[in-house]
Motif scaffolding. Structure first.
Motif, PDB file in Angstrom:
ATOM      1  N   GLN A 193       0.843  -1.200   0.000  1.00 35.22           N
ATOM      2  CA  GLN A 193       0.000   0.000   0.000  1.00 35.22           C
ATOM      3  C   GLN A 193       0.872   1.241   0.000  1.00 35.22           C
ATOM      4  OE1 GLN A 193      -2.522  -0.440   3.433  1.00 35.22           O
ATOM      5  NE2 GLN A 193      -3.298  -2.418   2.740  1.00 35.22           N
TER       6      GLN A 193
ATOM      7  N   GLN B 137      -6.325   1.949   4.613  1.00 31.16           N
ATOM      8  CA  GLN B 137      -7.320   0.870   4.695  1.00 31.16           C
ATOM      9  C   GLN B 137      -8.244   1.131   5.895  1.00 31.16           C
ATOM     10  OE1 GLN B 137      -4.980  -2.692   5.206  1.00 31.16           O
ATOM     11  NE2 GLN B 137      -3.683  -1.793   6.795  1.00 31.16           N
TER      12      GLN B 137
ATOM     13  N   SER C 293      -9.229  -1.036   7.669  1.00 28.84           N
ATOM     14  CA  SER C 293      -8.855  -2.030   8.685  1.00 28.84           C
ATOM     15  C   SER C 293      -8.402  -1.362   9.980  1.00 28.84           C
ATOM     16  CB  SER C 293      -7.724  -2.923   8.156  1.00 28.84           C
ATOM     17  OG  SER C 293      -8.082  -3.482   6.914  1.00 28.84           O
TER      18      SER C 293
ATOM     19  N   GLN D 269     -10.676  -1.578  12.853  1.00 30.19           N
ATOM     20  CA  GLN D 269     -10.756  -2.819  13.661  1.00 30.19           C
ATOM     21  C   GLN D 269     -10.095  -2.609  15.023  1.00 30.19           C
ATOM     22  OE1 GLN D 269      -9.148  -6.392  11.949  1.00 30.19           O
ATOM     23  NE2 GLN D 269      -9.877  -5.916   9.881  1.00 30.19           N
TER      24      GLN D 269
ATOM     25  N   ARG E  27      -4.385   6.078  -1.341  1.00 28.90           N
ATOM     26  CA  ARG E  27      -3.137   5.413  -1.728  1.00 28.90           C
ATOM     27  C   ARG E  27      -2.552   6.103  -2.943  1.00 28.90           C
ATOM     28  NH1 ARG E  27      -4.698  -1.034  -1.252  1.00 28.90           N
ATOM     29  NH2 ARG E  27      -5.757  -0.773   0.750  1.00 28.90           N
TER      30      ARG E  27
ATOM     31  N   GLN F  79     -13.751   2.113   1.109  1.00 26.01           N
ATOM     32  CA  GLN F  79     -13.780   0.704   1.501  1.00 26.01           C
ATOM     33  C   GLN F  79     -14.906   0.453   2.488  1.00 26.01           C
ATOM     34  OE1 GLN F  79      -9.874  -0.282   3.111  1.00 26.01           O
ATOM     35  NE2 GLN F  79      -9.238  -1.151   1.140  1.00 26.01           N
TER      36      GLN F  79
ATOM     37  N   GLU G  43     -15.299  -2.178   5.628  1.00 28.89           N
ATOM     38  CA  GLU G  43     -14.589  -3.172   6.444  1.00 28.89           C
ATOM     39  C   GLU G  43     -15.599  -3.870   7.336  1.00 28.89           C
ATOM     40  OE1 GLU G  43     -11.208  -3.035   6.212  1.00 28.89           O
ATOM     41  OE2 GLU G  43     -10.651  -4.530   7.729  1.00 28.89           O
TER      42      GLU G  43
ATOM     43  N   PHE H 193      -2.568 -11.486   4.065  1.00 30.88           N
ATOM     44  CA  PHE H 193      -2.659 -10.160   4.681  1.00 30.88           C
ATOM     45  C   PHE H 193      -2.036 -10.297   6.065  1.00 30.88           C
ATOM     46  CE2 PHE H 193      -6.384 -10.472   1.881  1.00 30.88           C
ATOM     47  CZ  PHE H 193      -6.163  -9.382   1.044  1.00 30.88           C
TER      48      PHE H 193
ATOM     49  N   PHE I 206      -2.745  -9.046   8.834  1.00 34.72           N
ATOM     50  CA  PHE I 206      -3.654  -9.005   9.985  1.00 34.72           C
ATOM     51  C   PHE I 206      -4.622 -10.171  10.031  1.00 34.72           C
ATOM     52  CE2 PHE I 206      -6.128  -6.999   6.708  1.00 34.72           C
ATOM     53  CZ  PHE I 206      -5.228  -6.121   6.090  1.00 34.72           C
ATOM     54  N   THR I 207      -4.547 -11.082   9.066  1.00 36.65           N
ATOM     55  CA  THR I 207      -5.420 -12.275   9.100  1.00 36.65           C
ATOM     56  C   THR I 207      -4.589 -13.531   8.877  1.00 36.65           C
ATOM     57  OG1 THR I 207      -5.917 -11.720   6.805  1.00 36.65           O
ATOM     58  CG2 THR I 207      -7.653 -11.310   8.410  1.00 36.65           C
TER      59      THR I 207
ATOM     60  N   GLY J  31     -10.992  -8.982   0.137  1.00 33.74           N
ATOM     61  CA  GLY J  31     -10.019  -9.725   0.932  1.00 33.74           C
ATOM     62  C   GLY J  31     -10.625 -10.014   2.290  1.00 33.74           C
ATOM     63  N   ALA J  32     -10.222 -11.129   2.890  1.00 34.26           N
ATOM     64  CA  ALA J  32     -10.796 -11.492   4.187  1.00 34.26           C
ATOM     65  C   ALA J  32      -9.883 -12.488   4.894  1.00 34.26           C
ATOM     66  CB  ALA J  32     -12.186 -12.098   3.985  1.00 34.26           C
ATOM     67  N   GLY J  33     -10.316 -12.941   6.051  1.00 31.66           N
ATOM     68  CA  GLY J  33      -9.541 -13.955   6.759  1.00 31.66           C
ATOM     69  C   GLY J  33      -9.935 -14.024   8.222  1.00 31.66           C
TER      70      GLY J  33
ATOM     71  N   ALA K 224     -12.469 -11.103   9.558  1.00 36.63           N
ATOM     72  CA  ALA K 224     -12.541  -9.717   9.082  1.00 36.63           C
ATOM     73  C   ALA K 224     -12.592  -9.750   7.562  1.00 36.63           C
ATOM     74  CB  ALA K 224     -11.327  -8.931   9.545  1.00 36.63           C
ATOM     75  N   PHE K 225     -13.134  -8.708   7.005  1.00 29.55           N
ATOM     76  CA  PHE K 225     -13.125  -8.605   5.539  1.00 29.55           C
ATOM     77  C   PHE K 225     -13.078  -7.123   5.153  1.00 29.55           C
ATOM     78  CE2 PHE K 225     -17.470  -7.109   5.121  1.00 29.55           C
ATOM     79  CZ  PHE K 225     -18.096  -7.622   6.244  1.00 29.55           C
ATOM     80  N   GLY K 226     -12.574  -6.874   3.949  1.00 29.35           N
ATOM     81  CA  GLY K 226     -12.536  -5.486   3.472  1.00 29.35           C
ATOM     82  C   GLY K 226     -12.725  -5.467   1.973  1.00 29.35           C
TER      83      GLY K 226
HETATM   84  N1  DAH Z   1      -7.209  -3.949   4.154  1.00 24.53           N
HETATM   85  C1  DAH Z   1      -7.122  -4.763   2.969  1.00 24.53           C
HETATM   86  C2  DAH Z   1      -6.793  -3.875   1.786  1.00 24.53           C
HETATM   87  O1  DAH Z   1      -6.942  -2.719   1.883  1.00 24.53           O
HETATM   88  C3  DAH Z   1      -8.413  -5.482   2.718  1.00 24.53           C
HETATM   89  C4  DAH Z   1      -8.658  -6.518   3.737  1.00 24.53           C
HETATM   90  C5  DAH Z   1      -8.187  -7.789   3.563  1.00 24.53           C
HETATM   91  C6  DAH Z   1      -9.364  -6.213   4.864  1.00 24.53           C
HETATM   92  C7  DAH Z   1      -8.385  -8.778   4.504  1.00 24.53           C
HETATM   93  C8  DAH Z   1      -9.581  -7.185   5.822  1.00 24.53           C
HETATM   94  C9  DAH Z   1      -9.093  -8.471   5.617  1.00 24.53           C
HETATM   95  O2  DAH Z   1     -10.254  -6.967   6.942  1.00 24.53           O
HETATM   96  O3  DAH Z   1      -9.331  -9.430   6.550  1.00 24.53           O
HETATM   97  O4  DAH Z   1      -6.403  -4.357   0.773  1.00 24.53           O
END
Ligand code: DAH
Length: 338
Positions: A157, A171, A173, A176, A197, A210, A212, A250, A252-253, A281-283, A304-306
């Motif tokens: 990023q 992000q 994120s 969170q 970005r 985004q 989240e 990622f 954080f996941t 994206g997620a995890g 989490a997902f974004g």
């Molecule tokens: N923050 C990531 C991005 O900007 C997207 C993302 C991916 C958010 C995985 C999440 C996650 O919460 O679990 O590309």
């Protein structure tokens, strides 16, 4: 005497004949009938110069003239005013067959439409909204998300730094961390917002939005994530859409996944969108992230997902270039009027 009267009558009639305006007619009337300066009033005054025996007859004749003139001018006035009124009415006539002038009516921007739709879908699943700040510090945007200084994932990023410590969040994120620092599980939040970005091409903009999501509780698994993603994808893209998880990375996941949806244009057979389309994206929330926020990773787990809101809008509406979402071109935007 009679001649003089007749001559004046003729003079008045001749002058009036060329007048087409009631105001001019009024001025002509004044020339003859004004009490002080009028020519007929002057005749009355001349009476003083006549021998007394002639005065009654003269007075009578002048009175007849005056009566005639009063009638004549009021007829003229009525005639001209009627013409003027008719002309005014004709000029003011409304053509009811003329097309009405259009009032342009605003509409919600496609980005707003998608954001609202997402919020509705997730609110229906019990998510509440949290909005974090757009200027973040390095800790919330990176370090607490298991991305310390010099971590290679920071290169994913390109960041706009405001100072050594502060930056434009890259992000949502970051939200969170702010949520988990302030609340113990169960947590179920949705965090929409602008991110920034240093990236600029047909599918990337230096500023975009985004959405989240974060769910933390006892016993949360990847299955919960996929179940929720199915609800999301079917609501946004269509009932028959399926989701697919692909391994990814990622910081954080762990594990991290990229989520694809089956093509809602061709049903997965293959078309310009290639059958499966990456949407987010997620995890499972990395245990280091939980620890950083004071949440015990041996008791709680979470996912989490974004996702990029413009990306979802582009996919859903077939918008080829992200710039079309920022140009405010009415020809594009008016297509989204409900
Ligand atoms: N923050 C990531 C991005 O900007 C997207 C993302 C991916 C958010 C995985 C999440 C996650 O919460 O679990 O590309």
């Amino acid at each position: 005497m009679d001649e003089q009267i007749k001559a004046m009558q003729a003079e008045i009639e001749a002058a009036a004949a060329s007048i087409t305006d009631s105001k001019e007619m009024y001025l002509l009337r004044k020339q003859y009938l004004d009490n002080k300066t009028g020519k007929i009033s002057a005749l009355m005054k001349n009476m003083r110069d006549l021998p007394p025996e002639e005065r009654p007859a003269f007075g009578k004749v002048v009175n007849v003239l005056k009566g005639w003139a009063l009638d004549f001018f009021s007829e003229q006035d009525a005639r001209l005013k009627a013409i003027e009124l008719a002309q005014k009415n004709a000029a003011e006539q409304i053509d009811v067959t003329m097309p009405a002038s259009k009032h342009l009516c605003g509409a919600l921007h496609p980005q707003t439409l998608i954001a609202n739709e997402l919020i509705d879908i997730f609110a229906g699943m019990g998510f509440t909204i949290f909005e974090g700040p757009e200027i973040e510090n390095d800790y919330y945007n990176f370090t607490a998300l298991n991305t310390p200084q010099d971590h290679p994932a920071r290169d994913m990023q390109d960041t706009f730094y405001v100072s050594e410590e502060f930056l434009l969040r890259t992000q949502t994120s970051a939200g969170q961390i702010r949520v988990m620092e302030n609340a113990q599980p169960p947590i179920k939040i949705l965090s929409p917002g602008k991110v920034f970005r240093s990236d600029d091409d047909a599918t990337h903009s230096p500023m975009f939005s985004q959405m989240e999501g974060l769910v933390v509780d006892k016993g949360i698994t990847l299955c919960d994530l996929q179940g929720m993603l199915d609800v999301f994808a079917q609501n946004i893209f269509g009932e028959n859409v399926k989701t697919r998880l692909r391994p990814s990375y990622f910081p954080f996941t762990e594990p991290s996944v990229e989520v694809d949806v089956s093509c809602f244009a061709c049903g997965g057979k293959g078309c310009r969108l290639t059958g499966w389309i990456e949407v987010l994206g997620a995890g499972m929330v990395n245990r280091h992230v939980l620890e950083n926020c004071g949440v015990d990773p041996d008791v709680y787990t979470g996912f989490a997902f974004g996702m990029g809101i413009e990306r979802i809008a582009m996919l859903k509406y077939g918008i080829p270039n992200i710039k079309m979402l920022f140009e405010s071109d009415v020809r594009v935007l008016e297509q989204f009027r409900g």
